[in-house]
Design an enzyme around this catalytic site. Structure first.
Site, PDB file in Angstrom:
ATOM      1  CG  ASN A 248      -1.821   1.197   1.319  1.00 18.92           C
ATOM      2  OD1 ASN A 248      -2.431   1.572   0.311  1.00 18.92           O
ATOM      3  ND2 ASN A 248      -1.936   1.809   2.484  1.00 18.92           N
TER       4      ASN A 248
ATOM      5  CG  ASP B  52      -2.885   3.550   6.643  1.00 19.30           C
ATOM      6  OD1 ASP B  52      -2.935   3.045   5.512  1.00 19.30           O
ATOM      7  OD2 ASP B  52      -3.630   4.476   7.006  1.00 19.30           O
TER       8      ASP B  52
END
Ligand code: GRF
Length: 192
Positions: free
Chosen positions: A110, A148
């Site tokens: 990501n 995250d």
């Protein structure tokens, strides 16, 4: 020459999708040829759709709102990605929280517009701009079930100086368009 297939997931305007397509699709790096074999959007009106089509890749639209749970949505993503024998999946502005249904089965990375672990979440650009820190930056990390929160792969920082929020944002995107394709090349060449 080995061929590596990547999937790119996106939700919005798709500038990172475009940069990946321009820099990687059908290109070879050190004996590794990269093919963008799949693009997926969870929004049927995402700006990135047009970029994917401009490379002759019809994106698969999987709208999260049509699923009754995150897990069911993730199951569909996994099915579509596994059917294409993808070597690496890239979340490029894909704005969904993924569950272990996805994270335990799919090797994915990501892009995040801050120096993680600082400023997680969807307001990262503004949060890091407004913070007392002298630098902003971009991170690329493995996708884990923690938002995250997966292991870091690459980071780049820059001095904020007296930038306006618009200049700060522009700088973030400039770095993103470079660091993400570079990270993909490095990872795929290591997998060789
Ligand atoms: C990027 O800033 C990315 O870091 C964040 O969402 C934005 C996506 O931009 N997760 P784009 O759709 O690739 O233009």
């Amino acid at each position: 020459m080995s061929i590596k297939k990547i999937a790119i997931l996106f939700s919005g305007r798709g500038s990172n999708l475009l940069s990946l397509l321009e820099k990687l699709h059908h290109k070879s790096f050190n004996g590794v040829k990269i093919e963008v074999a799949l693009t997926i959007s969870n929004k049927k009106d995402a700006g990135g759709i047009i970029h994917s089509r401009s490379f002759g890749i019809e994106p698969i639209i999987i709208e999260h709102k049509n699923f009754s749970s995150r897990q069911e949505f993730d199951m569909e993503l996994v099915k579509v990605i596994q059917a294409k024998n993808i070597d690496l999946t890239i979340l490029a502005g894909f704005m969904r929280i993924l569950t272990p249904v996805f994270t335990t089965k799919i090797k994915a990375i990501n892009l995040h517009p801050s120096l993680l672990p600082l400023f997680k979440g969807s307001n990262a650009i503004e949060d890091s701009y407004k913070s007392d820190m002298l630098v902003g930056g971009v991170s690329v990390h493995y996708v884990s079930e923690e938002l995250d929160g997966g292991k870091l792969i690459a980071q780049e920082a820059f001095n904020k100086d007296n930038m306006s929020l618009e200049e700060f944002e522009k700088k973030i995107h400039e770095i993103e368009h470079d660091i993400l394709p570079r990270s993909v090349i490095e990872l795929l060449c290591k997998q060789k």
